[in-house]
Structures are given as C-alpha cells and as structure tokens.
Design a protein around this motif. Structure first.
Motif, mmCIF file in Angstrom:
data_model
loop_
_atom_site.group_PDB
_atom_site.id
_atom_site.type_symbol
_atom_site.label_atom_id
_atom_site.label_comp_id
_atom_site.label_asym_id
_atom_site.label_seq_id
_atom_site.Cartn_x
_atom_site.Cartn_y
_atom_site.Cartn_z
ATOM 1 N N ILE A 449 -10.889 27.731 19.656
ATOM 2 C CA ILE A 449 -11.095 27.866 18.211
ATOM 3 C C ILE A 449 -9.960 28.698 17.604
ATOM 4 N N ALA A 450 -9.563 29.745 18.318
ATOM 5 C CA ALA A 450 -8.448 30.562 17.814
ATOM 6 C C ALA A 450 -7.180 29.707 17.702
ATOM 7 N N ALA A 451 -6.962 28.845 18.704
ATOM 8 C CA ALA A 451 -5.766 27.990 18.666
ATOM 9 C C ALA A 451 -5.852 27.029 17.488
ATOM 10 N N ARG A 452 -7.011 26.463 17.309
ATOM 11 C CA ARG A 452 -7.189 25.524 16.197
ATOM 12 C C ARG A 452 -6.946 26.224 14.858
ATOM 13 N N ARG A 453 -7.449 27.444 14.737
ATOM 14 C CA ARG A 453 -7.287 28.188 13.492
ATOM 15 C C ARG A 453 -5.823 28.566 13.266
ATOM 16 N N SER A 454 -5.058 28.675 14.371
ATOM 17 C CA SER A 454 -3.651 29.058 14.196
ATOM 18 C C SER A 454 -2.739 27.833 14.143
ATOM 19 N N ALA A 455 -3.329 26.654 14.140
ATOM 20 C CA ALA A 455 -2.538 25.423 14.051
ATOM 21 C C ALA A 455 -3.007 24.606 12.845
ATOM 22 N N PRO A 456 -2.670 25.063 11.638
ATOM 23 C CA PRO A 456 -3.134 24.340 10.449
ATOM 24 C C PRO A 456 -2.578 22.924 10.367
ATOM 25 N N GLU A 457 -1.552 22.651 11.179
ATOM 26 C CA GLU A 457 -1.003 21.291 11.214
ATOM 27 C C GLU A 457 -2.109 20.279 11.515
ATOM 28 N N ILE A 458 -3.063 20.670 12.365
ATOM 29 C CA ILE A 458 -4.083 19.707 12.814
ATOM 30 C C ILE A 458 -4.990 19.295 11.653
ATOM 31 N N GLY A 459 -5.433 20.256 10.890
ATOM 32 C CA GLY A 459 -6.343 19.936 9.803
ATOM 33 C C GLY A 459 -5.651 19.414 8.557
ATOM 34 N N TRP A 460 -4.486 19.940 8.290
ATOM 35 C CA TRP A 460 -3.827 19.600 7.024
ATOM 36 C C TRP A 460 -2.699 18.584 7.165
ATOM 37 N N GLY A 461 -2.200 18.445 8.407
ATOM 38 C CA GLY A 461 -1.006 17.612 8.575
ATOM 39 C C GLY A 461 -1.294 16.147 8.832
ATOM 40 N N GLU A 462 -0.206 15.431 9.091
ATOM 41 C CA GLU A 462 -0.306 14.012 9.448
ATOM 42 C C GLU A 462 -0.302 13.935 10.973
ATOM 43 N N PHE A 463 -1.071 13.014 11.522
ATOM 44 C CA PHE A 463 -1.066 12.898 12.983
ATOM 45 C C PHE A 463 -0.488 11.572 13.438
ATOM 46 N N GLU A 464 -0.072 11.588 14.684
ATOM 47 C CA GLU A 464 0.505 10.400 15.302
ATOM 48 C C GLU A 464 0.053 10.386 16.753
ATOM 49 N N VAL A 465 -0.253 9.206 17.283
ATOM 50 C CA VAL A 465 -0.560 9.117 18.705
ATOM 51 C C VAL A 465 0.775 8.898 19.419
ATOM 52 N N VAL A 466 1.129 9.804 20.326
ATOM 53 C CA VAL A 466 2.430 9.706 21.002
ATOM 54 C C VAL A 466 2.284 8.823 22.239
ATOM 55 N N ASP A 467 3.231 7.906 22.406
ATOM 56 C CA ASP A 467 3.192 7.031 23.579
ATOM 57 C C ASP A 467 3.913 7.714 24.731
ATOM 58 N N LEU A 468 3.163 8.117 25.736
ATOM 59 C CA LEU A 468 3.775 8.779 26.889
ATOM 60 C C LEU A 468 4.023 7.796 28.024
ATOM 61 N N GLY A 469 3.661 6.549 27.775
ATOM 62 C CA GLY A 469 3.813 5.545 28.823
ATOM 63 C C GLY A 469 2.683 5.601 29.841
#
Ligand code: GLC
Length: 544
Positions: A449-469
């Motif tokens: 939860i602390a990590a989530r709270r310190s990563a506002p990118e997750i809630g506010w940003g745009e996401f992309e599924v990265v292809d790792l193969g």
C-alpha cells in the motif's frame, strides 16, 4: 489528467461494522469498536473505508435488506456513534463511503407494509406490481438454488411484486418520481453527515424498469446522471462506485466520462485474474487488460480480489470456470449459485505465502483503484459451515485470545463464531501476532500500500501492457507527469529470468519487491523473479 481526483489514487478497505470489533461486549461489532480500531487501518495505510450496510434491518441479507434509510441499526450503536466514528476517521485522514441499497427495501420496510395494504396507499406505486401472474417468473434469479423466482404473490396486496433478489427484498419502482426524490434525500442525509460517496448496490437492476406499464419510456441511465449531479452539488469530491457486473461494451453508458459513475468494479477483470492464477500464466489477464475500454475523464475501474459476496465466475465459459473450481474450490460445498466460490483468498490459494503475496501485490499494481476486503491483509479463512456468503463474513481476528479478540462476550453469545483452529483460525492468524512479526503478510501488504501511495503514476497515469516475450510474467508500465513505473508479476511457481529493456530507460530503482531484487540496476540487465515473485520498478531517476 487532473491530480485532484483523490479516488484514483485511493486504497479502499471494505468492512462490515457487525463483524469488525465489538467494544461493548454484546457479541456484535459496533461503531465504537470500529472507531477504536482505526489504528489498524492507519498502520495498513488505507485512506478510504467502505462500510457495508449498517442501517436498521431484519438482517436476512447481511443488512442489504433495509427498513430505515436514515438510521443506524441499534445493534451497532446510535447515529451519534456513527458521527463519532466519522470524526475519528477524518482525524486520521480517512474518507468513508457507504453502501446505498435502493434497488429494493426489506419487506419489513414501512413503505412496503403500507403499499401491500391497499391500492390507495401512497406507497403502492413505490414498488413494482403485477395483477396477473407474470410469465417466466423463475427466469433471471440472482441466487439460483436459493431464490425460486423474481416475482412473488402477496396475498394482502392481491398482486405479484418484483424482487430481483430474495423474496424478502421487493424492488423499488425508480420510474416513480417520488422514489427518485427519496433516493436523493437519502444521499443528502448521509452526505450531510460527512460521507465521501456511495457504493451503489446492484446498479444494473436499479436502473432497469422491468415489468412497469410505462417501462422503457425513460432513459434508464438518467437516474444515474441525476444522482451524480445531486451528489456533486451537495459535496464536491464525493464519488459514486458502482456494483455493476456488466460487459465492457456497456461501461461507457455507466461512466459517461464520470458524469454518472466515478468508479465501477471490474468484474470481468476479476474473473480473468483468477483464471490466470489457476492456469499459472498471465495470458488471460493480459488479454483482458489489452481489450478493456479505458475509463475516460473522471471514470476509473475498481480492482479487487475478494469481496463480501461469492467470487462470481459467471462471465467465464463452463470449462474455464471448471478449471478455477478444480484449482481453488474442488469441494462442491465451496461453490455457490452454480457460478462462484464462497471462500477467502488465502485458503483458496492453498495458504501459499508466495502466491498470496503475488496476488495482493498484483491487485495494488493493476490499473484501477484497489478495494480490499477486511481480513485479507492477514490471510483469514472462511467458515464453510455457514450458509451461502456468510462463509466469508466471520469476525475480524485481532488476537489469539477468546473470540479472537473480537468480543469480550461469552463464546456462544457472539453473533457468528470466530474460527479458532486450523491454518486460518485466530489462534494462528491474527493482527497482534502479525504486527510483531516483520515477515508477516500484514507487513507485506502495508508495504504494498505504501508503494502504491508513492506511485501516483498507477492511479493517475496511462498504462501499457509491456511485451516481455513471455506470458509467465505480467509487465505493466505507467507514465504520469514525467514519472514512469513498471510492475512485474510472475504467475508461475518457478523462477523466471528475463532481460528488462525499455526504450530510453538506463536505470531501474526497485520500489517494492519480495525478498529479492532490492538493488537498483541498469537497463538491459537480466532480472530473476522467484516463484510467484513480484517487483515494482521506478524507471530512470526519482519522481520529479
Ligand atoms: C449486492 C450485494 C449482495 C446483496 C445483493 C442484494 O449484490 O453485494 O451482498 O446480497 O446486492 O442487495
């Protein structure tokens, strides 16, 4: 996207006052007990509490059968105790949202009691009646195996009434303008007492105008727009969170860019998440995420693992459902309504600590607002001797003492027994023990939860599924205002090694991880995730 949309970066914790903490020792949880235990929620790091219904109720459906929308059930305290709790929550910086259950009332509600007396009752038209026996009354039951029909004959009324849920829950007629006014009045009442919004129960059923003579003449979604407008005028920043188990194609009708619902529980994603866990591959979840419609403007999906109901798998094929049953609920007594699982997360995942932690980390890393169910942060289990969904609603396990510290009452006087023995009983799984153990699930979830709270990118940003193969690992990338976070989750029970290369990223700094991968490393480096490992990385420099 605006940064003041608090709910997009909130961590929501759902609890039932009845089963959280009993302070007065009468065997039932209460508002005073909840207020007393807010330190647990603060330690955990959640910043929004969702309360299951606490209104006066005969309690035949866990309080989702209401007899008075403007009060507190005396078993949980008084309206004064509610206000004291609201004050205590605000003091700790926590918002509170509450269940708004207006698809139906209890049959015991004075409105229904009046309505059935006579056709002249002022409340007659508050419900949905049919003089004749409607056709196909068994079609569309929500609780197959338990609920027989969606229309029941009432002798006193001399008519049939509609109930999408149990027969003790007659549907309100939202085509009646008086009912709409009353719904807004209920919202206004609780907003005035400080709530930050509502989790709206059974939205698709609420807005359907089934069986009405004038059915279909108004836009069913107009009710949601009215509710949202009213909400915004009464309290800026308050939100509506919809329980709407809908197909993605319909989502925008519910969101309307946030002019209707701010959030919708992502039921399709929840189901493919469990398919991914059962198959030990990220593939189904990745596919769903790639095809999921965005939630434009003020809209946001709400992610969850388990809630107070069964794990509903009805959107999957029979074969897919079968795979999940085999993996997580092999005994028919663990299954419910031919579609779901009445278990909590930890025992469902075989109490495998690595897998439980990966699943929890995943929930916080998904694009959406995470909503937790009380007790999952310590790995509580279910009591399958209880009926239907009661199995996952046993009291909170605070310590290894009598009644798990939930109540000072005699054991037999507690409204629902606290499981004591076995791998998930309170003697083994409880808050007190996990607080003192730095390796506990509770500490792990708090750091997520602390990590989530310190990563506002997750809630506010745009996401992309990265292809790792590889489909062994789900990689999600989030960007917001120059910040960039990548989360990795290994769905297999074997270590996986892969190079992590993202255009232009020279350095990765771990933000959260299991016991491994704690040091910064450079782009192109091979990273190893242990069995069911997880790792969140901040890309490049610190967040600007
Ligand atoms: C929702 C609730 C569920 C309840 C039903 C009827 O689905 O989540 O617990 O039984 O509505 O109110």
């Amino acid at each position: 996207m605006s940064a003041n949309l608090w709910y997009k970066n909130a961590v929501i914790y759902c609890l039932d006052v009845e089963s959280f903490m009993d302070l007065d020792g009468d065997g039932v949880g209460d508002f005073a007990g909840l207020a007393d235990r807010l330190d647990h929620l603060e330690r955990l790091g959640v910043n929004c509490i969702w309360l299951n219904p606490f209104y006066p109720s005969p309690n035949r459906d866990n309080g989702y059968d209401i007899t008075d929308y403007y009060g507190v059930d005396p078993r949980y305290g008084t309206l004064g105790d509610f206000v004291e709790f609201m004050h205590a929550a605000a003091d700790r910086g926590m918002r509170v949202i509450i269940d708004l259950v207006v698809n139906h009332t209890s049959v015991d509600h004075p409105w229904f009691q009046s309505a059935r007396q006579s056709e002249d009752s002022p409340f007659r038209d508050w419900y949905v009646w049919s003089k004749e026996k409607p056709a196909n009354i068994t079609e569309g039951v929500v609780f197959p195996g338990v609920q027989e029909a969606i229309w029941t004959h009432d002798r006193k009324a001399g008519a049939w009434y509609l109930h999408r849920f149990y027969k003790h829950q007659p549907d309100l007629n939202v085509a009646n303008p008086q009912v709409r006014v009353e719904i807004l009045k209920i919202m206004g009442f609780w907003l005035a007492l400080g709530v930050s919004g509502f989790r709206i129960d059974a939205v698709p059923f609420l807005i359907e105008d089934m069986g009405l003579p004038n059915g279909g003449t108004q836009d069913p979604f107009s009710l949601l727009t009215e509710m949202k407008e009213f909400l915004s005028w009464r309290r800026a920043g308050a939100v509506l969170l919809a329980e709407a188990n809908i197909e993605y194609e319909l989502a925008e009708d519910y969101f309307d860019g946030g002019d209707r619902m701010n959030m919708i529980f992502d039921f399709p994603l929840n189901q493919t998440l469990f398919l991914s866990l059962a198959r030990r591959t990220a593939s189904p979840l990745r596919q769903t995420l790639m095809h999921r419609p965005g939630s434009a403007g003020m809209g946001q999906w709400a992610s969850f693992l388990r809630n107070h109901d069964e794990l509903d798998l009805a959107r999957l094929t029979k074969a897919e459902r079968g795979e999940i049953f085999t993996a997580f609920a092999p005994d028919p007594g663990m299954q419910l309504y031919n579609r779901g699982i009445r278990r909590r997360l930890a025992p469902m995942l075989g109490n495998d600590q690595d897998l439980i932690r990966m699943a929890q980390s995943l929930m916080f890393a998904l694009p959406g607002t995470p909503v937790m169910w009380y007790g999952e942060e310590i790995g509580m289990g279910e009591d399958l001797s209880l009926s239907e969904r009661e199995a996952v609603r046993t009291p909170m396990q605070w310590n290894d003492q009598r009644n798990g510290g939930f109540s000072a009452a005699e054991r037999d006087a507690v409204f629902r027994q606290v499981p004591a023995d076995g791998p998930n009983g309170h003697r083994h799984i409880n808050v007190a023990e996990q607080i003192s153990n730095p390796d506990s699930l509770l500490h792990a979830v708090a750091s997520m939860i602390a990590a989530r709270r310190s990563a506002p990118e997750i809630g506010w940003g745009e996401f992309e599924v990265v292809d790792l193969g590889t489909d062994d690992v789900l990689a999600l990338s989030y960007r917001w205002r120059g910040g960039h976070v990548v989360t990795l989750h290994n769905f297999t029970d074997k270590a996986v090694t892969f190079p992590i290369e993202i255009d232009g990223i020279e350095r990765f700094v771990p933000l959260l991880s299991d016991a491994h991968n704690r040091e910064p490393f450079s782009g192109g480096t091979k990273i190893t995730l242990p069995r069911f490992g997880y790792c969140w990385l901040r890309c490049g420099a610190e967040r600007r």
